[in-house]
Design a protein around this motif. Structure first.
Motif, PDB file in Angstrom:
ATOM      1  N   SER A 183       0.824  -1.207   0.000  1.00  0.00           N
ATOM      2  CA  SER A 183       0.000   0.000   0.000  1.00  0.00           C
ATOM      3  C   SER A 183       0.856   1.255   0.000  1.00  0.00           C
ATOM      4  O   SER A 183       2.039   1.230   0.340  1.00  0.00           O
ATOM      5  CB  SER A 183      -0.896   0.019   1.244  1.00  0.00           C
ATOM      6  N   GLU A 184       0.206   2.363  -0.360  1.00  0.00           N
ATOM      7  CA  GLU A 184       0.858   3.668  -0.276  1.00  0.00           C
ATOM      8  C   GLU A 184       1.225   3.986   1.175  1.00  0.00           C
ATOM      9  O   GLU A 184       2.257   4.587   1.458  1.00  0.00           O
ATOM     10  CB  GLU A 184      -0.083   4.744  -0.838  1.00  0.00           C
ATOM     11  N   GLU A 185       0.373   3.520   2.095  1.00  0.00           N
ATOM     12  CA  GLU A 185       0.643   3.752   3.520  1.00  0.00           C
ATOM     13  C   GLU A 185       1.950   3.079   3.936  1.00  0.00           C
ATOM     14  O   GLU A 185       2.749   3.641   4.696  1.00  0.00           O
ATOM     15  CB  GLU A 185      -0.526   3.208   4.355  1.00  0.00           C
ATOM     16  N   GLU A 186       2.183   1.878   3.417  1.00  0.00           N
ATOM     17  CA  GLU A 186       3.419   1.158   3.752  1.00  0.00           C
ATOM     18  C   GLU A 186       4.645   1.918   3.230  1.00  0.00           C
ATOM     19  O   GLU A 186       5.693   1.962   3.881  1.00  0.00           O
ATOM     20  CB  GLU A 186       3.370  -0.247   3.160  1.00  0.00           C
ATOM     21  N   ALA A 187       4.496   2.525   2.050  1.00  0.00           N
ATOM     22  CA  ALA A 187       5.585   3.333   1.496  1.00  0.00           C
ATOM     23  C   ALA A 187       5.884   4.522   2.402  1.00  0.00           C
ATOM     24  O   ALA A 187       7.051   4.868   2.637  1.00  0.00           O
ATOM     25  CB  ALA A 187       5.215   3.815   0.091  1.00  0.00           C
ATOM     26  N   GLN A 188       4.830   5.158   2.911  1.00  0.00           N
ATOM     27  CA  GLN A 188       5.033   6.303   3.808  1.00  0.00           C
ATOM     28  C   GLN A 188       5.673   5.878   5.128  1.00  0.00           C
ATOM     29  O   GLN A 188       6.526   6.583   5.679  1.00  0.00           O
ATOM     30  CB  GLN A 188       3.693   7.010   4.046  1.00  0.00           C
ATOM     31  N   ILE A 189       5.292   4.703   5.612  1.00  0.00           N
ATOM     32  CA  ILE A 189       5.895   4.185   6.851  1.00  0.00           C
ATOM     33  C   ILE A 189       7.391   3.933   6.630  1.00  0.00           C
ATOM     34  O   ILE A 189       8.231   4.274   7.468  1.00  0.00           O
ATOM     35  CB  ILE A 189       5.176   2.893   7.304  1.00  0.00           C
ATOM     36  N   ALA A 190       7.726   3.341   5.480  1.00  0.00           N
ATOM     37  CA  ALA A 190       9.140   3.086   5.164  1.00  0.00           C
ATOM     38  C   ALA A 190       9.916   4.393   5.114  1.00  0.00           C
ATOM     39  O   ALA A 190      11.041   4.483   5.628  1.00  0.00           O
ATOM     40  CB  ALA A 190       9.266   2.341   3.837  1.00  0.00           C
ATOM     41  N   ALA A 191       9.333   5.427   4.515  1.00  0.00           N
ATOM     42  CA  ALA A 191       9.997   6.735   4.443  1.00  0.00           C
ATOM     43  C   ALA A 191      10.249   7.290   5.837  1.00  0.00           C
ATOM     44  O   ALA A 191      11.323   7.831   6.125  1.00  0.00           O
ATOM     45  CB  ALA A 191       9.152   7.716   3.629  1.00  0.00           C
ATOM     46  N   MET A 192       9.261   7.138   6.709  1.00  0.00           N
ATOM     47  CA  MET A 192       9.440   7.624   8.094  1.00  0.00           C
ATOM     48  C   MET A 192      10.537   6.839   8.821  1.00  0.00           C
ATOM     49  O   MET A 192      11.296   7.404   9.616  1.00  0.00           O
ATOM     50  CB  MET A 192       8.118   7.512   8.866  1.00  0.00           C
ATOM     51  N   GLU A 193      10.643   5.550   8.523  1.00  0.00           N
ATOM     52  CA  GLU A 193      11.697   4.738   9.154  1.00  0.00           C
ATOM     53  C   GLU A 193      13.077   5.179   8.668  1.00  0.00           C
ATOM     54  O   GLU A 193      14.029   5.238   9.448  1.00  0.00           O
ATOM     55  CB  GLU A 193      11.458   3.252   8.868  1.00  0.00           C
ATOM     56  N   VAL A 194      13.190   5.500   7.378  1.00  0.00           N
ATOM     57  CA  VAL A 194      14.461   5.999   6.851  1.00  0.00           C
ATOM     58  C   VAL A 194      14.802   7.339   7.492  1.00  0.00           C
ATOM     59  O   VAL A 194      15.959   7.586   7.880  1.00  0.00           O
ATOM     60  CB  VAL A 194      14.425   6.116   5.316  1.00  0.00           C
ATOM     61  N   ILE A 195      13.813   8.215   7.617  1.00  0.00           N
ATOM     62  CA  ILE A 195      14.062   9.521   8.254  1.00  0.00           C
ATOM     63  C   ILE A 195      14.485   9.326   9.707  1.00  0.00           C
ATOM     64  O   ILE A 195      15.411   9.995  10.189  1.00  0.00           O
ATOM     65  CB  ILE A 195      12.814  10.424   8.138  1.00  0.00           C
ATOM     66  N   GLY A 196      13.842   8.395  10.408  1.00  0.00           N
ATOM     67  CA  GLY A 196      14.242   8.098  11.789  1.00  0.00           C
ATOM     68  C   GLY A 196      15.688   7.628  11.863  1.00  0.00           C
ATOM     69  O   GLY A 196      16.456   8.041  12.752  1.00  0.00           O
ATOM     70  N   TYR A 197      16.083   6.773  10.913  1.00  0.00           N
ATOM     71  CA  TYR A 197      17.478   6.307  10.844  1.00  0.00           C
ATOM     72  C   TYR A 197      18.405   7.485  10.585  1.00  0.00           C
ATOM     73  O   TYR A 197      19.471   7.601  11.218  1.00  0.00           O
ATOM     74  CB  TYR A 197      17.602   5.269   9.730  1.00  0.00           C
ATOM     75  N   ALA A 198      17.995   8.378   9.683  1.00  0.00           N
ATOM     76  CA  ALA A 198      18.818   9.555   9.377  1.00  0.00           C
ATOM     77  C   ALA A 198      19.017  10.433  10.606  1.00  0.00           C
ATOM     78  O   ALA A 198      20.106  10.974  10.826  1.00  0.00           O
ATOM     79  CB  ALA A 198      18.168  10.358   8.246  1.00  0.00           C
ATOM     80  N   MET A 199      17.973  10.555  11.424  1.00  0.00           N
ATOM     81  CA  MET A 199      18.094  11.360  12.654  1.00  0.00           C
ATOM     82  C   MET A 199      19.118  10.746  13.620  1.00  0.00           C
ATOM     83  O   MET A 199      19.861  11.464  14.288  1.00  0.00           O
ATOM     84  CB  MET A 199      16.731  11.478  13.342  1.00  0.00           C
ATOM     85  N   GLN A 200      19.145   9.407  13.669  1.00  0.00           N
ATOM     86  CA  GLN A 200      20.150   8.748  14.511  1.00  0.00           C
ATOM     87  C   GLN A 200      21.562   8.996  13.977  1.00  0.00           C
ATOM     88  O   GLN A 200      22.505   9.195  14.754  1.00  0.00           O
ATOM     89  CB  GLN A 200      19.867   7.236  14.568  1.00  0.00           C
ATOM     90  N   LEU A 201      21.696   9.005  12.647  1.00  0.00           N
ATOM     91  CA  LEU A 201      23.002   9.324  12.050  1.00  0.00           C
ATOM     92  C   LEU A 201      23.419  10.751  12.397  1.00  0.00           C
ATOM     93  O   LEU A 201      24.597  11.028  12.639  1.00  0.00           O
ATOM     94  CB  LEU A 201      22.928   9.195  10.527  1.00  0.00           C
ATOM     95  N   ALA A 202      22.441  11.662  12.413  1.00  0.00           N
ATOM     96  CA  ALA A 202      22.731  13.064  12.745  1.00  0.00           C
ATOM     97  C   ALA A 202      23.262  13.174  14.172  1.00  0.00           C
ATOM     98  O   ALA A 202      24.234  13.904  14.438  1.00  0.00           O
ATOM     99  CB  ALA A 202      21.479  13.921  12.573  1.00  0.00           C
ATOM    100  N   LEU A 203      22.654  12.429  15.079  1.00  0.00           N
ATOM    101  CA  LEU A 203      23.136  12.421  16.476  1.00  0.00           C
ATOM    102  C   LEU A 203      24.558  11.874  16.550  1.00  0.00           C
ATOM    103  O   LEU A 203      25.424  12.419  17.231  1.00  0.00           O
ATOM    104  CB  LEU A 203      22.214  11.564  17.350  1.00  0.00           C
ATOM    105  N   LYS A 204      24.803  10.803  15.808  1.00  0.00           N
ATOM    106  CA  LYS A 204      26.138  10.186  15.787  1.00  0.00           C
ATOM    107  C   LYS A 204      27.178  11.168  15.253  1.00  0.00           C
ATOM    108  O   LYS A 204      28.300  11.256  15.766  1.00  0.00           O
ATOM    109  CB  LYS A 204      26.090   8.922  14.919  1.00  0.00           C
ATOM    110  N   HIS A 205      26.789  11.922  14.205  1.00  0.00           N
ATOM    111  CA  HIS A 205      27.712  12.889  13.606  1.00  0.00           C
ATOM    112  C   HIS A 205      28.114  13.971  14.606  1.00  0.00           C
ATOM    113  O   HIS A 205      29.253  14.435  14.614  1.00  0.00           O
ATOM    114  CB  HIS A 205      27.072  13.518  12.369  1.00  0.00           C
ATOM    115  N   ARG A 206      27.188  14.371  15.451  1.00  0.00           N
ATOM    116  CA  ARG A 206      27.511  15.416  16.445  1.00  0.00           C
ATOM    117  C   ARG A 206      28.524  14.906  17.461  1.00  0.00           C
ATOM    118  O   ARG A 206      29.344  15.654  17.976  1.00  0.00           O
ATOM    119  CB  ARG A 206      26.226  15.877  17.146  1.00  0.00           C
ATOM    120  N   GLU A 207      28.469  13.594  17.751  1.00  0.00           N
ATOM    121  CA  GLU A 207      29.414  13.012  18.711  1.00  0.00           C
ATOM    122  C   GLU A 207      30.730  12.620  18.045  1.00  0.00           C
ATOM    123  O   GLU A 207      31.808  12.817  18.607  1.00  0.00           O
ATOM    124  CB  GLU A 207      28.781  11.778  19.376  1.00  0.00           C
ATOM    125  N   GLU A 208      30.634  12.028  16.844  1.00  0.00           N
ATOM    126  CA  GLU A 208      31.816  11.602  16.087  1.00  0.00           C
ATOM    127  C   GLU A 208      31.679  12.124  14.661  1.00  0.00           C
ATOM    128  O   GLU A 208      31.094  11.456  13.811  1.00  0.00           O
ATOM    129  CB  GLU A 208      31.930  10.075  16.060  1.00  0.00           C
TER     130      GLU A 208
END
Length: 417
Positions: A183-208
């Motif tokens: 479904s289109e909803e599943e695609a949007q959920i996947a996008a949100m999961e990628v964005i969540g992963y990106a936010m974790q990378l952003a936190l990591k970048h601030r530390e290292e």
């Protein structure tokens, strides 16, 4: 006003059995700008099918906006349109140039060339993993690997997570195909999961702190302010999909074309120095992204058609890449020697777009394609189809879902360094 009796180019079923080359030719012959209905969404559109008119639209963002609705050809609700204003592909000047400047340093030819040795090591390992078996499912086992590894490395994502990103990418980009996403909803959920992963990378970048595309985005300023987390997340998705799916698609389609033209494949086996020329024809013949959208900002005449303010305009890159006015009477033929007769082929094809939104990862894509085909062509000898390729049901990405092939097994140690 040009009318067209042919299929709706924004119906995913139009592409479910592969690219409808002959239908596209008929549409091209109907005119460079053709009015089409879309019974699925109820939103009619103008299909731009030839290079001259496509270039005019692409180079005039004041007349044809990417930001007014979206540069993506599908219809979206207002909330999705607003969210996606944070991706560079959905921006107009002057904001577009400011954001593009942030990203482009990660894709300079000098920087990209520095990746070549590493890419060749990966490509050799990828082909090593299937060469002795004499058969494989080419899309996931071969075509998908280097593009995904390369873009994840550039984004700072550990390779251990690549299977997860492969699945997320498929779910986001292939929402129209029931085999790829429910479904289109599943695609949007996947996008949100990628964005969540990106936010974790952003936190990591601030530390290292990292030194890659992610850091280029996070450390940049836009109008004196840091790039917002929301913009970073959507830019991360765009770079991930653009850098991964597009090259995977061209490798898979290129292999299909070479297998369908064994005499041309043999020519490249015998003349490996011509592989880079062949890559340009592969890029021309089957574009990764089929179409993009613009919205007219005022009434304008184009290719004999009167386009009204607010009209939807669809740039059909695949149709334009077979434009007889540019590529001659043999435009519909696949010919790996075309660049030998047409040395500026790389400038004439529109697989990467043109104008303001010319693909920023062009140099990276060409490097990956050359490296992969230089490894595949001499080693997967006499390849044959094991059944018909399965195409993705999409009017946006020209992808192959599955392609089972067999070839002469390579003797153990035959390609040892």
């Amino acid at each position: 006003m040009s009318q067209c009796p042919f299929a709706n180019l924004l119906d995913p079923d139009t592409y479910k059995d592969g690219m409808p080359y002959q239908s596209l030719r008929e549409i091209r012959e109907a005119g460079p700008v053709v009015r089409m209905e879309d019974p699925i969404t109820g939103v009619p559109y103008w299909a731009v099918t030839r290079i001259r008119e496509l270039d005019f639209v692409s180079k005039n963002p004041k007349l044809f906006s990417s930001a007014a609705r979206s540069a993506f050809p599908m219809e979206m609700d207002e909330f999705t349109v607003e969210m996606q204003q944070n991706t560079i592909i959905n921006m107009d000047p002057p904001r577009h140039q400011k954001v593009r400047r942030i990203v482009r340093n990660a894709f300079t030819p000098k920087r990209v060339n520095s990746y070549e040795a590493n890419f060749r090591k990966h490509a050799k390992r990828i082909v090593d993993s299937v060469a002795s078996r004499g058969e494989c499912e080419f899309v996931e086992e071969v075509a998908a690997e280097l593009p995904l590894i390369a873009i994840l490395e550039l984004l700072g994502v550990p390779l251990a997570d690549r299977k997860q990103f492969f699945d997320w990418t498929n779910t986001m980009i292939f929402a129209d195909d029931p085999d790829m996403s429910t479904s289109e909803e599943e695609a949007q959920i996947a996008a949100m999961e990628v964005i969540g992963y990106a936010m974790q990378l952003a936190l990591k970048h601030r530390e290292e702190p990292m030194n890659n595309i992610t850091s280029a985005l996070l450390d940049a300023e836009l109008d004196g302010e840091p790039v917002s987390e929301e913009m970073f997340g959507w830019m991360f998705i765009l770079i991930l999909v653009g850098g991964n799916e597009s090259t995977r698609t061209v490798i898979a389609q290129g292999m299909r074309l070479l297998m369908e033209h064994p005499e041309q494949l043999q020519y490249l086996v015998d003349n490996p120095d011509r592989i880079s020329n062949a890559v340009e024809e592969i890029l021309r013949y089957n574009t990764a992204f089929i179409s993009m959208r613009r919205t007219a900002t005022e009434d304008v005449e184009l290719g004999g058609a009167l386009i009204k303010k607010g009209d939807k305009v669809v740039l059909h890159y695949h149709a334009a890449n077979h434009d007889e006015a540019v590529f001659g009477d043999t435009a519909m033929d696949f010919d790996v020697t075309r660049a030998e007769r047409m040395p500026d082929l790389y400038n004439q094809l529109r697989s990467f777009g043109i104008g303001q939104h010319f693909c920023i990862g062009t140099h990276l894509a060409r490097l990956e394609l050359n490296v992969m085909f230089e490894e595949i062509i001499p080693r997967l000898r006499n390849p044959r189809f094991r059944g018909q390729p399965e195409y993705v049901r999409s009017f946006f990405v020209n992808a192959i879902k599955k392609m089972y092939i067999s070839f002469e097994p390579e003797a153990a140690g035959a390609n040892a360094a």
